[in-house]
Design a protein around this motif. Sequence first.
Motif, PDB file in Angstrom:
ATOM      1  N   ARG A  75      15.306  20.117  -9.138  1.00  0.00           N
ATOM      2  CA  ARG A  75      14.373  19.073  -9.554  1.00  0.00           C
ATOM      3  C   ARG A  75      14.093  18.102  -8.417  1.00  0.00           C
ATOM      4  N   ALA A  76      12.998  17.359  -8.575  1.00  0.00           N
ATOM      5  CA  ALA A  76      12.598  16.370  -7.581  1.00  0.00           C
ATOM      6  C   ALA A  76      12.029  15.152  -8.300  1.00  0.00           C
ATOM      7  N   ASP A  77      11.794  14.097  -7.541  1.00  0.00           N
ATOM      8  CA  ASP A  77      11.221  12.876  -8.112  1.00  0.00           C
ATOM      9  C   ASP A  77       9.705  13.002  -8.261  1.00  0.00           C
ATOM     10  N   PHE A  78       9.192  12.411  -9.337  1.00  0.00           N
ATOM     11  CA  PHE A  78       7.748  12.277  -9.549  1.00  0.00           C
ATOM     12  C   PHE A  78       7.510  10.817  -9.897  1.00  0.00           C
ATOM     13  N   VAL A  79       6.737  10.141  -9.074  1.00  0.00           N
ATOM     14  CA  VAL A  79       6.546   8.694  -9.209  1.00  0.00           C
ATOM     15  C   VAL A  79       5.409   8.397 -10.183  1.00  0.00           C
ATOM     16  N   HIS A  80       5.684   7.530 -11.152  1.00  0.00           N
ATOM     17  CA  HIS A  80       4.695   7.162 -12.167  1.00  0.00           C
ATOM     18  C   HIS A  80       4.156   5.742 -12.016  1.00  0.00           C
ATOM     19  N   TRP A  81       4.833   4.905 -11.250  1.00  0.00           N
ATOM     20  CA  TRP A  81       4.395   3.508 -11.149  1.00  0.00           C
ATOM     21  C   TRP A  81       5.008   2.884  -9.917  1.00  0.00           C
ATOM     22  N   VAL A  82       4.186   2.169  -9.168  1.00  0.00           N
ATOM     23  CA  VAL A  82       4.636   1.430  -7.990  1.00  0.00           C
ATOM     24  C   VAL A  82       3.954   0.068  -8.002  1.00  0.00           C
ATOM     25  N   MET A  83       4.730  -0.991  -8.131  1.00  0.00           N
ATOM     26  CA  MET A  83       4.172  -2.347  -8.106  1.00  0.00           C
ATOM     27  C   MET A  83       5.032  -3.225  -7.204  1.00  0.00           C
ATOM     28  N   VAL A  84       4.386  -3.944  -6.303  1.00  0.00           N
ATOM     29  CA  VAL A  84       5.100  -4.814  -5.370  1.00  0.00           C
ATOM     30  C   VAL A  84       4.529  -6.229  -5.436  1.00  0.00           C
ATOM     31  N   ASP A  85       5.209  -7.135  -4.756  1.00  0.00           N
ATOM     32  CA  ASP A  85       4.770  -8.536  -4.648  1.00  0.00           C
ATOM     33  C   ASP A  85       4.637  -9.210  -6.013  1.00  0.00           C
ATOM     34  N   ILE A  86       5.467  -8.788  -6.967  1.00  0.00           N
ATOM     35  CA  ILE A  86       5.494  -9.470  -8.260  1.00  0.00           C
ATOM     36  C   ILE A  86       6.132 -10.842  -8.037  1.00  0.00           C
ATOM     37  N   PRO A  87       5.441 -11.918  -8.359  1.00  0.00           N
ATOM     38  CA  PRO A  87       5.981 -13.252  -8.067  1.00  0.00           C
ATOM     39  C   PRO A  87       7.339 -13.495  -8.729  1.00  0.00           C
ATOM     40  N   ALA A  88       8.152 -14.278  -8.072  1.00  0.00           N
ATOM     41  CA  ALA A  88       9.485 -14.581  -8.595  1.00  0.00           C
ATOM     42  C   ALA A  88       9.426 -15.317  -9.927  1.00  0.00           C
ATOM     43  N   GLY A 115      -1.275 -11.714  -8.135  1.00  0.00           N
ATOM     44  CA  GLY A 115      -0.605 -11.630  -6.840  1.00  0.00           C
ATOM     45  C   GLY A 115       0.079 -10.308  -6.577  1.00  0.00           C
ATOM     46  N   ALA A 116       0.358  -9.551  -7.632  1.00  0.00           N
ATOM     47  CA  ALA A 116       1.033  -8.263  -7.458  1.00  0.00           C
ATOM     48  C   ALA A 116       0.052  -7.205  -6.957  1.00  0.00           C
ATOM     49  N   ARG A 117       0.583  -6.215  -6.243  1.00  0.00           N
ATOM     50  CA  ARG A 117      -0.207  -5.077  -5.778  1.00  0.00           C
ATOM     51  C   ARG A 117       0.405  -3.794  -6.332  1.00  0.00           C
ATOM     52  N   GLN A 118      -0.452  -2.801  -6.612  1.00  0.00           N
ATOM     53  CA  GLN A 118       0.036  -1.546  -7.168  1.00  0.00           C
ATOM     54  C   GLN A 118      -0.372  -0.375  -6.283  1.00  0.00           C
ATOM     55  N   GLY A 119       0.602   0.503  -6.044  1.00  0.00           N
ATOM     56  CA  GLY A 119       0.391   1.631  -5.158  1.00  0.00           C
ATOM     57  C   GLY A 119       0.011   2.896  -5.906  1.00  0.00           C
ATOM     58  N   LEU A 120      -0.096   3.974  -5.139  1.00  0.00           N
ATOM     59  CA  LEU A 120      -0.479   5.270  -5.690  1.00  0.00           C
ATOM     60  C   LEU A 120       0.713   5.950  -6.341  1.00  0.00           C
ATOM     61  N   ASN A 121       0.486   6.526  -7.519  1.00  0.00           N
ATOM     62  CA  ASN A 121       1.527   7.336  -8.143  1.00  0.00           C
ATOM     63  C   ASN A 121       1.288   8.811  -7.816  1.00  0.00           C
ATOM     64  N   ASP A 122       2.189   9.670  -8.276  1.00  0.00           N
ATOM     65  CA  ASP A 122       2.146  11.068  -7.846  1.00  0.00           C
ATOM     66  C   ASP A 122       1.136  11.932  -8.591  1.00  0.00           C
ATOM     67  N   TYR A 123       0.437  11.374  -9.571  1.00  0.00           N
ATOM     68  CA  TYR A 123      -0.682  12.127 -10.143  1.00  0.00           C
ATOM     69  C   TYR A 123      -1.801  12.283  -9.112  1.00  0.00           C
ATOM     70  N   THR A 124      -1.802  11.451  -8.094  1.00  0.00           N
ATOM     71  CA  THR A 124      -2.782  11.580  -7.015  1.00  0.00           C
ATOM     72  C   THR A 124      -2.695  12.966  -6.387  1.00  0.00           C
ATOM     73  N   GLY A 125      -1.484  13.405  -6.122  1.00  0.00           N
ATOM     74  CA  GLY A 125      -1.296  14.736  -5.555  1.00  0.00           C
ATOM     75  C   GLY A 125      -1.387  15.844  -6.585  1.00  0.00           C
ATOM     76  N   TRP A 126      -0.880  15.576  -7.790  1.00  0.00           N
ATOM     77  CA  TRP A 126      -0.848  16.608  -8.821  1.00  0.00           C
ATOM     78  C   TRP A 126      -2.254  17.058  -9.223  1.00  0.00           C
ATOM     79  N   PHE A 127      -3.174  16.109  -9.326  1.00  0.00           N
ATOM     80  CA  PHE A 127      -4.530  16.443  -9.772  1.00  0.00           C
ATOM     81  C   PHE A 127      -5.464  16.816  -8.620  1.00  0.00           C
ATOM     82  N   LYS A 128      -4.956  16.840  -7.409  1.00  0.00           N
ATOM     83  CA  LYS A 128      -5.796  17.209  -6.271  1.00  0.00           C
ATOM     84  C   LYS A 128      -6.361  18.613  -6.474  1.00  0.00           C
ATOM     85  N   GLY A 129      -7.658  18.762  -6.299  1.00  0.00           N
ATOM     86  CA  GLY A 129      -8.300  20.053  -6.500  1.00  0.00           C
ATOM     87  C   GLY A 129      -8.816  20.272  -7.905  1.00  0.00           C
TER      88      GLY A 129
END
Length: 205
Positions: A75-88, A115-129
């Motif tokens: 098995r491997a990791d599959f990322v579903h959510w990435v959020m950074v810069d969530i204020p304290a 203020g928070a930013r959200q990155g790409l999850n792994d459906y970006t690669g999964w749905f490619k094509g």
Amino acid sequence: MHLTSESFAHRGRIPAEFAMGTPEGFGGNRNPHLAWSDAPADTQSFVLLCIDTDAPTDASTVGREDMEIPVEQPRADFVHWVMVDIPASVSSIAAGSCSEGVTAHGKRTPPGPPGARQGLNDYTGWFKGNADMAGDYAGYDGPYPPFNDLRTHRYFFRLFALRVPKLDLPAQFTAADVFHALQPHEITEAAIYGTYSLNPKVAAG
């Protein structure tokens, strides 16, 4: 630091309203409620990740009617959510506040705490094509494990407290970028996980 959810119990099943996939097709794809407490006094921001640690590594076995994916397949990791810069100052995220429904080709500007930013999850690669779904999938997109998988998938929600208000990241970033950027700034981490399966044998077990 403690992380909790009103949407699912720690180690319990995640309801279909928070999943991208159900036995009938697309699910509600709402982000679950999360709340945290007892953050270190010197916290300046938080990072939130959701990672399925049970994703099959052999894509040729996924979604096949003629076979089941064995529990012992690596098995491997599959990322579903990435959020950074969530204020304290933020200590919770309401259910459905960052994702509501499935967006074909991905959410361009997913909502979140100011203020928070959200990155790409792994459906970006999964749905490619896939002409109907391909795109940049930012923000939260929930569980959609293979219906023929004999393993129950675990979805880890990981919250990191950081000593800096913002991470140095490109405009588009992934979980790998975040892990690299946060290492010098991490104070502590809290985590919970929920489970999900679309295999009737597993779901009933």
